[in-house]
Enzyme design. Structure first.
Site, PDB file in Angstrom:
ATOM      1  CB  CYS A 139      -0.915   0.013   1.226  1.00 46.13           C
ATOM      2  SG  CYS A 139      -2.313  -1.131   1.143  1.00 46.13           S
ATOM      3  CB  CYS A 222      -6.044  -6.356  -0.853  1.00 41.55           C
ATOM      4  SG  CYS A 222      -4.281  -6.751  -0.945  1.00 41.55           S
ATOM      5  CB  CYS A 245      -4.740   1.840   1.830  1.00 42.63           C
ATOM      6  SG  CYS A 245      -5.158   3.578   1.631  1.00 42.63           S
TER       7      CYS A 245
END
Length: 258
Positions: A139, A222, A245
């Protein structure tokens, strides 16, 4: 990086002293929440765009499940508002198509699509498997670092976060201090019913994955379907001790506090 202007918010600075931008941000957010309490989402957006942060605020959008509402509200004030969209290069094809459709439908004229740094990706994630080994690092490379670069020069940014979305968002206010910037959440107090009513009133197109069981949509690897009764964000990073994130965690030391 943009810095909060103490004079603009009425904060005094002693001659020769260092200005505490984090403290100023907290004061600014509190002052703005008090000043604009009770405003509708559209009026709040207009005041932030025209009065508080003229030329210094962007709207960051994932073009996800609930993005159409905030984008429509902002476009009704100014179709030229800077809209920052992060293409992590791992998004659902449906999200990219939805972005293109909404941009045309709403007449947005200043959408800035940003991507991860190619060299950083090659060094850290050459096989596109980093998400399995270290989701936070993935991320950071694909979202927070590119967004940090894109937000240079802005003092504030609009988000579409709402209190009902998750326990980690239950107390968010319309204005928040976020490092050196102010985060503006015009829809913070909106409910699911509010969103549905607005979408119906303005005939806004839904993200195509919502009907397939994805009420919150991020990167393809994800994001999973959500079962009835689950939190709307239960399908994000399922099985991991991770709910964000990174861009909304205020972690300035890794670029996430943008």
């Amino acid at each position: 990086m943009a810095r909060l202007d103490p004079v603009a918010f009425g904060f005094e600075q002693e001659h020769g002293s260092a200005f505490d931008h984090e403290s100023a941000g907290l004061q600014a957010a509190a002052a703005l929440n008090a000043r604009f309490a009770g405003l509708s989402a559209r009026d709040l957006i207009e005041r932030a765009l025209v009065e508080v942060f003229p030329g210094r605020i962007a709207l960051v959008s994932s073009f996800g499940a609930e993005s159409a509402v905030l984008l429509h509200l902002a476009a009704s004030v100014d179709r030229g508002i800077p809209v920052v969209f992060m293409d992590t290069l791992r998004l659902f094809p449906e999200t990219l198509a939805y972005r293109d459709m909404l941009v045309e439908r709403l007449g947005l004229t200043n959408v800035r699509t940003i991507m991860p740094d190619p060299e950083a990706l090659q060094a850290a994630d050459p096989h596109k498997a980093l998400w399995m080994m270290n989701a936070d690092a993935c991320c950071r490379i694909r979202k927070t670092e590119p967004l940090a670069r894109a937000m240079a020069g802005f003092d504030a940014w609009f988000t579409g976060r709402k209190r009902f979305q998750a326990a980690t968002r239950a107390a968010i206010q319309a204005f928040e201090q976020d490092g050196d910037r102010i985060k503006v959440n015009p829809l913070a107090a909106w409910t699911i019913d509010d969103l549905k009513a607005y979408v119906a009133e303005h005939d806004l197109p839904p993200h195509p994955l919502v009907a397939k069981g994805y009420p919150s949509i991020g990167c393809l690897p994800c994001t999973s379907k959500v079962k009835p009764g689950e939190d709307a964000r239960a399908g994000r990073w399922r099985g991991l001790d991770k709910t964000e994130c990174g861009i909304h965690l205020g972690l300035e030391n890794d670029g996430s506090g943008i």
